[in-house]
Design an enzyme around this catalytic site. Structure first.
Site, mmCIF file in Angstrom:
data_model
loop_
_atom_site.group_PDB
_atom_site.id
_atom_site.type_symbol
_atom_site.label_atom_id
_atom_site.label_comp_id
_atom_site.label_asym_id
_atom_site.label_seq_id
_atom_site.Cartn_x
_atom_site.Cartn_y
_atom_site.Cartn_z
ATOM 1 N N SER A 183 44.970 48.183 48.693
ATOM 2 C CA SER A 183 43.903 47.196 48.868
ATOM 3 C C SER A 183 43.240 47.227 50.244
ATOM 4 C CB SER A 183 44.444 45.798 48.597
ATOM 5 O OG SER A 183 45.424 45.462 49.555
ATOM 6 N N HIS B 246 44.309 45.991 41.307
ATOM 7 C CA HIS B 246 42.951 46.195 41.835
ATOM 8 C C HIS B 246 42.180 47.229 41.022
ATOM 9 C CE1 HIS B 246 42.630 43.776 45.481
ATOM 10 N NE2 HIS B 246 43.889 44.061 45.749
ATOM 11 N N LYS C 66 42.467 38.784 39.222
ATOM 12 C CA LYS C 66 41.404 39.495 39.948
ATOM 13 C C LYS C 66 40.223 39.740 39.005
ATOM 14 C CE LYS C 66 44.194 41.226 43.720
ATOM 15 N NZ LYS C 66 45.657 41.446 43.644
HETATM 16 C C1 LIG Z 1 46.940 40.827 43.974
HETATM 17 C C2 LIG Z 1 48.077 41.731 43.714
HETATM 18 C C3 LIG Z 1 49.274 41.258 43.171
HETATM 19 C C4 LIG Z 1 49.528 39.802 42.932
HETATM 20 O O1 LIG Z 1 48.889 39.369 41.774
HETATM 21 P P1 LIG Z 1 49.017 37.819 41.375
HETATM 22 O O2 LIG Z 1 48.780 37.811 39.912
HETATM 23 O O3 LIG Z 1 47.983 37.106 42.154
HETATM 24 O O4 LIG Z 1 50.400 37.394 41.734
HETATM 25 C C5 LIG Z 1 50.278 42.170 42.903
HETATM 26 N N1 LIG Z 1 50.117 43.481 43.161
HETATM 27 C C6 LIG Z 1 48.985 43.965 43.705
HETATM 28 C C7 LIG Z 1 48.852 45.425 43.975
HETATM 29 C C8 LIG Z 1 47.924 43.110 44.003
HETATM 30 O O5 LIG Z 1 46.821 43.573 44.563
#
Ligand SMILES: *Cc1c(COP(=O)(O)O)cnc(C)c1O
Length: 414
Positions: free
Chosen positions: A198, A226, A257
């Site tokens: 990210s 992502h 997301k």
């Molecule tokens: C955002 C993210 C998470 C967490 O996701 P949530 O559903 O908000 O707990 C886990 N792994 C990665 C790679 C992320 O970018």
């Protein structure tokens, strides 16, 4: 009540403030979208994970209402006691089909999905081999397991161990880790990686990872938080982008997301693995069911993305337009295809101060972005991380580019 801990916390929090590491939250007074209201002012938002613009999409809002009307507000139970509705099964089916695997199992978040995954599958005799830049939730999930752990240098596939000039520490490539695990006679091996990292927006080299996994008899686990919904020609994720659909054993992902951004996550895998997790995964067995409104809206999101690639195509085009114009304007952009576009400040003196000042000036121009400095990113790799969305119109993108150029020229950086 103890006084000592409060003295400690006061001092530590003050230290965070002094070191500029304290996390201040900006308050949004509107729904999430391309335009948001911050302190009573309308600004263009370029720092959300709302990649497809689904966070406030009318269809999803309607679906969430339908979910509440037809299945209620909450389940007040874990899945296996009194908390599985027909619609949870529908979502699990649709998500597995969308990603091209046999089955999926829902969690309250992807953080929980990663927390549930490793401990029931991998024990003392097993090896978990993990990219050095993996997400915190993968790291924590691995910590809950008793498996032996190998960390490989970010995206380094080689059979080497050498000093990493960036850290001065010895670092191994993936193939070296796999060899060492074999030499120790471990039972199972799993390679765990983020699909997209990210901070840089770079995509894991899944083809090479799958080749090595097959050579050394390892499972491959990819966290595609992502990527799900928009990376790859039809938005299936980094396995589609890398042309390795059918070669990934386990995908974890989030609904928090691109898929609407409310909450929820899943492990998507073979039906044997999901069956095992339904019986053994602690965040599944001891935490509440995903709410009906979220389930219904996520089903709608997957239906939208299955019926048309319009949103991910628009996002891809917006990303291309933005990246190209920023390079032409003379900014230092990490190359790539992901809507995460890091604008680097490494060639300027005092780069962390410059990046923060730049972001503040952009906000004055009505562009909301965030500067990232050490320790969130390595020293000297200060940046503004822009995130493009399908919710942006080309006009919004142009406004952002022009604001970047105006501020850049004003600060004599370009
Ligand atoms: C955002 C993210 C998470 C967490 O996701 P949530 O559903 O908000 O707990 C886990 N792994 C990665 C790679 C992320 O970018």
């Amino acid at each position: 009540m103890s006084k000592s801990i409060y003295d400690f916390l006061n001092a530590e929090l003050q230290k965070l403030e002094e070191e500029k590491l304290y996390k201040h939250e900006r308050i949004i007074e509107s729904p999430q979208g391309a335009e948001i209201i911050v302190k009573g002012r309308k600004v263009l938002n370029f720092c959300a994970n709302n990649y497809l613009g689904l966070s406030s999409h009318q269809e999803l809002i309607k679906a969430a209402h339908d979910g509440i009307e037809s299945r209620g507000f909450g389940l007040s139970s874990v899945r296996f006691i009194c908390g599985t509705q027909d619609r949870h099964k529908v979502l699990e089916r649709k998500l597995a089909d969308f990603l091209g695997l046999e089955d999926s199992i829902l969690f309250s978040s992807c953080f929980d999905a990663n927390g549930a995954l490793f401990e029931p599958l991998f024990g003392e005799q097993d090896a978990i081999i993990t990219d050095a830049l993996n997400h915190a939730s993968i790291i924590d999930g691995i910590r809950l397991s008793k498996a032996k752990r190998w960390v490989y240098k970010h995206a380094d596939m080689r059979d080497v161990e050498e000093e990493d000039p960036a850290t001065g520490k010895m670092a191994k490539g993936l193939e070296r880790c796999l060899k060492e695990a074999n030499e120790q006679g471990v039972r199972f091996k799993v390679i765990a990686t983020d699909g997209v990292f990210s901070m840089d927006g770079d995509i894991a080299p899944l083809k090479d990872i799958c080749d090595l996994a097959e050579k050394y008899d390892a499972l491959v686990m990819v966290d595609d938080s992502h990527a799900t919904g928009f990376i790859g020609k039809t938005g299936r994720g980094t396995h589609e982008h890398n042309d390795v659909m059918g070669r990934i054993d386990i995908i974890t992902t989030t609904f928090g997301k691109a898929l609407g951004g409310a909450s929820g996550g899943a492990v998507v895998s073979s039906s044997k693995i999901t069956e095992w997790l339904r019986n053994k995964g602690r965040p599944y067995l001891f935490s509440n069911t995903v709410a009906p409104s979220v389930v219904e809206a996520t089903i709608r999101a997957l239906d939208l993305l299955t019926s048309s690639t319009e949103l991910r195509d628009k996002l891809e085009n917006n990303t291309k337009v933005f990246r190209q114009a920023m390079v032409e304007a003379g900014f230092d952009i990490l190359p790539g295809v992901h809507p995460i576009t890091p604008i680097m400040f490494r060639k300027y003196q005092n780069s962390s101060k410059v990046a923060v000042e730049f972001a503040n000036k952009l906000l004055e121009e009505g562009i909301y972005v965030i500067a990232f400095s050490f320790p969130v990113v390595p020293k000297g790799k200060d940046r503004i991380r822009v995130q493009i969305s399908a919710a942006h119109s080309l006009e919004h993108i142009d406004k952002a580019i022009n604001a970047f150029i105006k501020v850049g020229k004003g600060m004599q950086l370009i």
